[in-house]
Design an enzyme around this catalytic site. Structure first.
Site: not given
Length: 535
Positions: A261, A203
């Site tokens: 990751e 957002d």
């Protein structure tokens, strides 16, 4: 990601779900996670490859979930973490990825971080939000305006300072200049990634960083002001110091580093202001994977030039960016209303869906778009959105695109709930309910399913390049080339019939919408019609 393998999200159809309004299973009138799980087969039948869930976190709901009070839990009215885990498992079992909203630019004022930060200028979280002293006369620190109207500062009598809020007073802005804040937010991402989510929609991703000197925003030059700007005072500023800063690239890189990751994950951002900064925040191996601007979802014209300009001017310089394409979401009036008006236009809805699914980018389709739902014209007493509260009756806010999904035309609550829905469902939505359209081979839903399947069957539409051809009037013509096939897409966006001279050597139609007649290398297209041909 294995060498040479295309990322799953490139060209994918992502279906946005607004959880409060999708399906309620406990009769309280508010949608829940179990309701989403219940309707996964519907999403799978549509052909969507991923769902994007708007916020379902605990929240006082001043901004309906975009004011988060606990980043690592589920709102009680929507279920539990166990419900979420089961939803992810069930979605993955159907081959559907799960993307969740993350609102990291600000929190609710009820978040424990802010509750501690507001106590004093010297507590451990004192600098976790954007605090500033008043001017000598007690007025606000600078001229920044809230996106929802009024000054973007609120006075706190305990700290005797102002705090910054880009949106509501109840949504204090996090301070991304503080490394502890950034680390905490990155751990929020890891929390959900560890639970199996496939990515995030970020957002207001353009607004993580602010100017630490609190420099005033300059005015938008008079010659650049358009109708939408005059309608809303905050748009009369150039938001270059409260957001949209070059340094915001650093925050996007931090997010991408966390995503890397994990295997095969996606982060895309919402960039609602200064779209010229888009390429600094998304695309390439270090920034967000992709994102979207408001070029299409704020458009009311349905002019061919709008679509052509987006690719040829906005995106052309961004060589590393595979874009998102979207006409609709939970913040803007529905496209059939913006582009057609009235209480629905199924012909226009089919045309818009076909165009959406043939443009280059991963598709973001908002719930109800596949039904051709129009905007709902709500009465004052039904308004829940604070933006609607502010501007009613001239602007009714965002509730009109957030009303509940109509699943069954004749069932109580239109099959959304057994109780009273949190927003009303009008009759002109009930006649477009899922059960009605599922039984009609000529419905918007049937067309949406066909168009999604067509896109998935043609690699040029999913991954190919896009090039626009000159055409007169309301005709939009472009080619999609790549992955071993070449297609030409011809759409008549207008309300009158039109003709188009095809390039020599154009092959046979592979997809038609509406009345299209071909005579050798000439096409006659009825209003709101289109055709895709091999070349």
């Amino acid at each position: 990601m294995a060498a040479g393998k295309t990322e799953w999200w490139k060209g994918a159809v992502i279906y946005q779900i607004y959880p409060r309004s999708f399906r309620d299973t406990n009769g309280d009138g508010v949608g829940d996670l179990k309701g989403i799980e219940e309707k996964l087969d519907y999403v799978a039948a549509l052909g969507a490859e991923a769902i994007w869930l708007s916020p379902f976190y605990p929240s006082p709901n001043r901004d309906f979930g975009y004011d988060v009070s606990d980043y690592c839990n589920v709102a009680p009215e929507m279920g539990t973490l166990a419900d979420f885990d089961r939803l992810v498992k069930e979605a993955h079992g159907r081959g559907i990825k799960v993307i969740v909203d993350q609102v990291l630019a600000h929190t609710s004022e009820r978040h424990p971080w802010f509750q501690e930060s507001q106590l004093s200028p010297s507590n451990p979280k004192a600098d976790w939000y954007v605090w500033a002293d008043a001017k000598e006369d007690g007025t606000v620190p600078n001229n920044w305006l809230s996106a929802f109207g009024g000054q973007a500062w609120a006075w706190n009598p305990v700290r005797r300072q102002y705090y910054h809020h880009k949106f509501l007073k109840s949504q204090p802005k996090l301070n991304f200049h503080n490394e502890e804040v950034v680390d905490a937010c990155m751990n929020v991402l890891r929390f959900w990634l560890d639970r199996g989510v496939d990515g995030f929609r970020l957002d207001v991703a353009n607004a993580y960083l602010h100017d630490a000197k609190l420099t005033d925003n300059p005015p938008l030059p008079m010659e650049k002001r358009e109708f939408m700007d005059w309608a809303h005072a905050p748009r009369l500023q150039q938001h270059i110091h409260d957001s949209n800063m070059p340094e915001n690239e650093w925050a996007m890189k931090r997010v991408r580093k966390v995503l890397d990751e994990y295997d095969d994950r996606l982060a895309f951002g919402e960039f609602s202001e200064r779209p010229e900064m888009f390429g600094l925040y998304a695309g390439g191996p270090e920034r967000l994977h992709t994102g979207y601007t408001f070029d299409f979802i704020e458009d009311w014209s349905f002019e061919p030039s709008v679509f052509r300009a987006y690719y040829e001017k906005r995106l052309a310089p961004l060589k590393d960016l595979f874009p998102c394409v979207t006409f609709s979401n939970h913040d803007v009036p529905r496209p059939v209303t913006r582009w057609g008006g009235g209480q629905g236009d199924d012909t226009l809805a089919k045309l818009a869906l076909t165009l959406l699914l043939t443009l280059k980018g991963n598709v973001l389709m908002y719930q109800g778009e596949e039904l051709g739902l129009p905007e709902v014209d709500l009465d004052w007493d039904d308004i829940r959105d604070p933006v609607g509260d502010l501007y009613y009756p001239w602007m009714k806010g965002r509730d009109g695109c957030r009303t509940p999904m109509p699943w069954e035309a004749k069932a109580p609550g239109a099959g959304f709930t057994s109780g009273k829905p949190w927003l009303p469902i009008p009759d002109y939505h009930k006649v477009r309910a899922v059960d009605v359209q599922a039984a009609d081979e000529s419905s918007v839903l049937a067309h949406a399913r066909e168009a999604v399947a067509f896109r998935k069957a043609h690699p040029a539409l999913r991954l190919g390049e896009i090039s626009f051809l000159d055409a007169d009037g309301k005709l939009l013509v472009f080619t999609r080339e790549g992955e071993g096939e070449n297609l030409i897409c011809v759409f008549n966006l207008g309300a009158e019939a039109a003709s188009y001279a095809l390039p020599k050597g154009t092959g046979e139609p592979v997809f038609e919408l509406g009345k299209v007649k071909r005579e050798e290398n000439s096409l006659s297209l009825a209003a709101r019609s289109g055709v895709i041909l091999q070349t």
